[in-house]
Scaffold this active site. Structure first.
Site, mmCIF file in Angstrom:
data_model
loop_
_atom_site.group_PDB
_atom_site.id
_atom_site.type_symbol
_atom_site.label_atom_id
_atom_site.label_comp_id
_atom_site.label_asym_id
_atom_site.label_seq_id
_atom_site.Cartn_x
_atom_site.Cartn_y
_atom_site.Cartn_z
ATOM 1 N N LYS A 1 39.878 6.000 26.554
ATOM 2 C CA LYS A 1 38.736 5.084 26.634
ATOM 3 C C LYS A 1 37.539 5.738 25.935
ATOM 4 C CE LYS A 1 40.895 2.607 29.942
ATOM 5 N NZ LYS A 1 41.637 1.436 29.628
ATOM 6 N N SER B 1 43.865 -1.738 25.653
ATOM 7 C CA SER B 1 42.510 -1.660 26.207
ATOM 8 C C SER B 1 41.461 -1.141 25.213
ATOM 9 C CB SER B 1 42.489 -0.789 27.466
ATOM 10 O OG SER B 1 42.709 0.563 27.135
#
Length: 188
Positions: free
Chosen positions: A90, A48
């Site tokens: 993230k 991701s």
């Protein structure tokens, strides 16, 4: 004399073993304290954050600054997933009080488009149509005490677009650098 000599040797042996045990306990306690309060190694489980960080990269996340300052826009953070508690990594896109909007594949914060060279042209679309999502509507005002996080690999990242904002209490570290593999070593 030999009895006194053997008692002296015995005393030294016990003393050496005791010192070893004390040193071992101190080293373990110091290591646990560093892990709990200073820095922690992480292995990246997904793609991701590709191409900034890839699956299998090992990195160090530091915890000290979180005791004094909240994460800011652009920081790469680790946090406990609001869905299952798994540790995720993230990028912070917005902080409490800021407004996030997704327009034609671009991310806007407080009405300004973000300059995001790290997404490598990947578009940023809403994930509200996915089953199980938090059904976020845009523009979205990030609540105080939370951060809005997104993976750099926008087309392959379940992030705040899916699960909503992340509580500051769930943020566990700021990623500092990749230490393995050697071909990826560098600051984040």
């Amino acid at each position: 004399m030999s009895g006194a000599h053997s008692r002296e040797a015995e005393r030294r042996g016990l003393s050496g073993a005791a010192w070893f045990a004390i040193c071992l306990v101190v080293a373990i306690a110091a290591g646990l304290a560093v892990r709990a309060f200073v820095a922690m190694p992480y292995v990246v489980p997904t793609g991701s954050m590709r191409d900034t960080i890839v699956e299998g990269d090992m990195l160090i996340g530091e915890k000290v600054t979180l005791a004094f300052d909240d994460p800011v826009q652009g920081d790469i953070v680790t946090f406990e997933s609001p869905i299952d508690g798994e540790t995720l990594i993230k990028r912070v896109i917005a902080v409490g009080g800021q407004t996030v909007d997704l327009v034609d594949g671009a991310v806007y914060v407080d009405g300004e488009p973000l300059d995001e060279p790290y997404v490598d042209g990947r578009p940023s679309y809403s994930l509200s149509d996915l089953a199980g999502s938090a059904q976020i509507s845009y523009p979205y005002v990030v609540p105080e005490g939370t951060v809005w996080v997104m993976g750099d690999n926008r087309t392959d990242s379940k992030d705040s677009r899916y699960f909503g904002p992340v509580s500051l209490d769930a943020v566990t570290s700021k990623a500092l650098f990749i230490y393995w593999p050697l071909s990826h070593v560098g600051a984040l």
